[in-house]
Design a protein around this motif. Structure first.
Motif, PDB file in Angstrom:
ATOM      1  N   GLU B 173    -102.735 -28.133  55.898  1.00  0.00           N
ATOM      2  CA  GLU B 173    -103.105 -27.568  56.941  1.00  0.00           C
ATOM      3  C   GLU B 173    -104.315 -26.619  56.614  1.00  0.00           C
ATOM      4  O   GLU B 173    -105.266 -26.357  57.138  1.00  0.00           O
ATOM      5  CB  GLU B 173    -101.998 -26.819  57.648  1.00  0.00           C
ATOM      6  N   LEU B 174    -104.158 -25.957  55.356  1.00  0.00           N
ATOM      7  CA  LEU B 174    -105.117 -24.906  55.179  1.00  0.00           C
ATOM      8  C   LEU B 174    -106.370 -25.693  54.451  1.00  0.00           C
ATOM      9  O   LEU B 174    -107.429 -24.966  54.956  1.00  0.00           O
ATOM     10  CB  LEU B 174    -104.453 -24.361  53.624  1.00  0.00           C
ATOM     11  N   GLU B 175    -106.187 -26.723  53.895  1.00  0.00           N
ATOM     12  CA  GLU B 175    -107.508 -27.378  53.591  1.00  0.00           C
ATOM     13  C   GLU B 175    -108.411 -27.906  54.846  1.00  0.00           C
ATOM     14  O   GLU B 175    -109.402 -27.758  54.837  1.00  0.00           O
ATOM     15  CB  GLU B 175    -107.214 -28.646  52.709  1.00  0.00           C
ATOM     16  N   SER B 176    -107.535 -28.231  55.738  1.00  0.00           N
ATOM     17  CA  SER B 176    -108.290 -28.661  56.953  1.00  0.00           C
ATOM     18  C   SER B 176    -108.912 -27.554  57.698  1.00  0.00           C
ATOM     19  O   SER B 176    -109.951 -27.778  58.229  1.00  0.00           O
ATOM     20  CB  SER B 176    -107.412 -29.583  57.988  1.00  0.00           C
ATOM     21  N   LYS B 177    -108.252 -26.282  57.727  1.00  0.00           N
ATOM     22  CA  LYS B 177    -108.578 -25.161  58.353  1.00  0.00           C
ATOM     23  C   LYS B 177    -109.901 -24.682  57.296  1.00  0.00           C
ATOM     24  O   LYS B 177    -110.745 -24.426  58.190  1.00  0.00           O
ATOM     25  CB  LYS B 177    -107.644 -24.009  58.118  1.00  0.00           C
ATOM     26  N   ASN B 178    -109.750 -24.916  56.262  1.00  0.00           N
ATOM     27  CA  ASN B 178    -111.063 -24.233  55.327  1.00  0.00           C
ATOM     28  C   ASN B 178    -112.243 -25.228  55.703  1.00  0.00           C
ATOM     29  O   ASN B 178    -113.506 -24.844  55.789  1.00  0.00           O
ATOM     30  CB  ASN B 178    -110.660 -24.527  53.986  1.00  0.00           C
ATOM     31  N   ARG B 179    -111.881 -26.676  55.974  1.00  0.00           N
ATOM     32  CA  ARG B 179    -113.186 -27.467  56.247  1.00  0.00           C
ATOM     33  C   ARG B 179    -113.731 -27.123  57.691  1.00  0.00           C
ATOM     34  O   ARG B 179    -114.995 -27.165  57.776  1.00  0.00           O
ATOM     35  CB  ARG B 179    -112.740 -29.037  56.254  1.00  0.00           C
ATOM     36  N   LEU B 180    -112.927 -26.713  58.744  1.00  0.00           N
ATOM     37  CA  LEU B 180    -113.283 -26.581  59.819  1.00  0.00           C
ATOM     38  C   LEU B 180    -114.075 -25.172  59.693  1.00  0.00           C
ATOM     39  O   LEU B 180    -115.153 -25.091  60.505  1.00  0.00           O
ATOM     40  CB  LEU B 180    -112.077 -26.035  60.964  1.00  0.00           C
ATOM     41  N   LEU B 181    -113.524 -24.337  58.762  1.00  0.00           N
ATOM     42  CA  LEU B 181    -114.290 -22.946  59.030  1.00  0.00           C
ATOM     43  C   LEU B 181    -115.765 -22.999  58.380  1.00  0.00           C
ATOM     44  O   LEU B 181    -116.666 -22.475  58.765  1.00  0.00           O
ATOM     45  CB  LEU B 181    -113.462 -21.955  58.047  1.00  0.00           C
ATOM     46  N   SER B 184    -117.966 -24.608  60.904  1.00  0.00           N
ATOM     47  CA  SER B 184    -118.345 -23.342  61.626  1.00  0.00           C
ATOM     48  C   SER B 184    -119.387 -22.584  61.134  1.00  0.00           C
ATOM     49  O   SER B 184    -120.258 -22.099  61.884  1.00  0.00           O
ATOM     50  CB  SER B 184    -116.875 -22.690  62.083  1.00  0.00           C
TER      51      SER B 184
END
Lengths: 129, 411
Positions: B173-181, B184
């Motif tokens: 989840e953290l990795e996917s959030k990081n990718r999104l960030l 962005s």
């Protein structure tokens, strides 16, 4: 003295021409709207200075700089940036690609006139190239 | 006793085993060490209201003849065996058959004579229940101790396994959030770049035109040209800010999805464009095998996709009297899943392959805005909508051969 102005916006190009008129500077301005046109003109003409807008359709100013600095007989022509962006990163990137100056287009027309006046006077005094 | 300790040690070394292997081992040993005939293991949900049967001992399965076995039991109403949860304490029923609280069991159920069960607590909550039955003698506290030891050993492993799984989920989840960030941030950087160029330019033009009007009026010159340009730049500024707002809205809030028929949307776009005066021919090709023209997507968004693609085909056409736009749907079954892609094709001037990626960047135009009025946002908007819906867009084109914009959307 002849100049090559690479500028896609008609009003920006008019601003430049009006500035020259106000300064009573008499020089030939070749104006093109993009990189391809610029290189086509550079095949036959050799301007003393190139004034380059950074944000152009198809190729941006940096693309143009990279290209011209690889062409042996053209890389010595000084290229001066005329742009709206005052972003430090843009400025650094341009200097890394061997520009001879960076001017931002502002709302202050008197300031702009002064810059152009000094720029042209300086390059008209410079020998050769 | 010694062999129980050996088996407990063995249980503690089962960290590499599967959940099923661990629970089976614990249950079989529970039956064995309490000299029982049958045993079961059940888990509780988080509010301790539902018991879910996880496994029965092999011996129980052998003698059980219930046809439709149930696996979940509400704690409040289930029989005597639920007392351990309700009373939050281990239970011994040495005279199960005549216990007044007994609820009975379905036909075919193993006959229970004696029964003992132990709840297991984790953070003050009961998480599981282990039970054994039909020892020849009475169950005693020693049996309860053995059951407790086995189920606690088992639970520790389940805990570790659950934690591991949870940890892996969190990392993913953290990795996917990081990718999104990162995406962005990249968008923001790009936005700052374009804002410093494209948004400032019309404003400066307006300022200059106003100055020129002032100057030229004093000289008695005609200023109608300046006024026309001034209006044009105001309109440009307006369309830039509106398009930019539109772009930033995508993905910012959760938009409602509904099932829409792509064919209907395309027809709507066509009629809206024709009403506003655009002249073009549009043909929809629907492969008879294509059942995938219905998509679950926000209606406004998919309208924007087709509207922008069709508008582009019209706006950039070299021959305004012969504009042909073809919309088609192509479906195939890939590893058992229906995959459909859509194509918006035109007979326009085509796009040089070296610009095929650039055209999707925000504010990127291929012609000076004075020649073709455009914000440079349309295709980046289309791309953002499609990617927000788990899809992809790409272009197939060559100079002089028209353009084909392909896309698919995750259904």
């Amino acid at each position: 003295m002849n100049l090559l102005l690479i500028e896609d916006d008609d009003i920006d190009s008019q601003i430049f021409e009006r500035t020259l008129k106000n300064l009573k500077i008499n020089c030939e301005v070749l104006r093109v709207k993009g990189c391809d046109e610029a290189f086509a003109i550079l095949n036959s003409a050799r301007p003393k200075i190139i004034l380059l807008d950074m944000n152009l359709p198809k190729c941006n100013g940096i693309d143009f700089l990279k290209k011209i600095k690889e062409i042996e007989n053209l890389k010595t022509i000084p290229v001066v940036i005329l742009t709206t962006s005052d972003d430090k990163e843009d400025i650094d990137k341009a200097y890394k690609n061997h520009i001879a100056g960076y001017f931002t287009k502002t709302f202050d027309n008197q300031q702009f006139e002064k810059k152009i006046s000094v720029l042209l006077e300086y390059w008209s005094l410079c020998e050769g190239n | 006793m010694e062999s129980l300790i050996r088996d407990l040690a063995k249980l503690s070394e089962m960290s590499e085993s599967t959940l099923r292997e661990i629970t089976d081992f614990a249950l079989e040993k529970a039956v064995h060490y309490t000299n029982s005939k049958v045993g079961y293991l059940a888990f509780l949900n988080s509010d301790e209201s539902i018991l879910t049967m996880h496994s029965w001992s092999k011996t129980a399965m052998k003698i059980c003849a219930i046809e439709n076995m149930t696996y979940t039991y509400p704690v409040a109403t289930t029989g005597l065996w639920g007392d351990a949860v309700r009373k939050r304490h281990f239970q011994i029923h040495n005279d199960y058959a005549s216990d007044p609280a007994k609820k009975g069991y379905p036909t075919g159920h193993v006959e229970i004579r004696r029964h003992a069960n132990v709840p297991i607590f984790f953070e003050n909550k009961i998480v599981a229940l282990i039970g054994v039955g039909n020892k020849d003698e009475d169950y005693d506290e020693m049996d309860i101790t053995k059951l407790t030891l086995l189920i606690e050993g088992m639970w520790r492993h389940i805990q570790i396994k659950n934690n591991k799984v949870r940890l892996e989920e969190l990392v993913a989840e953290l990795e996917s959030k990081n990718r999104l960030l990162a995406k962005s941030n990249e968008e923001l950087m790009h936005f700052a770049f374009v804002a410093s160029h494209d948004l400032k330019a019309p404003l400066r033009a307006i300022h200059n035109l106003a100055t020129w009007i002032d100057e030229d009026l004093k000289d008695g010159k005609d200023v109608s040209g300046h006024i026309k340009l001034l209006n044009q730049r105001v309109m440009r500024m307006d369309s830039l800010t509106s398009a930019l707002l539109e772009y930033s809205r995508i993905g910012r809030k959760h938009t409602e999805k509904e099932e829409v028929d792509i064919i209907e949307i395309v027809k709507e776009v066509e009629s809206d464009l024709k009403i506003s005066g655009s002249q073009f021919k549009l043909t929809i090709y629907k492969n008879p095998h294509c059942h995938g023209t219905r998509l679950k997507i926000n209606k406004t968004r998919i309208y924007q996709v087709f509207s922008n693609l069709i508008c582009n085909a019209i706006k950039h056409h070299h021959n305004p009297s012969d504009i042909q736009v073809d919309i088609s749907c192509h479906c195939s079954i890939e590893s058992g899943v229906l995959k459909c892609k859509f194509c918006v094709a035109d007979n326009g001037p085509g796009i040089d392959p070296k610009f095929h990626e650039k055209i999707f960047q925000i504010f990127q135009t291929l012609k000076p805005r004075d020649e073709v009025e455009g914000t440079g946002i349309g295709l980046s908007l289309v791309k953002k909508i499609i990617e927000e819906n788990g899809g992809k867009i790409w272009v197939e084109s060559e100079i002089g051969k028209g353009s084909k914009f392909w896309f698919y959307i995750d259904r």
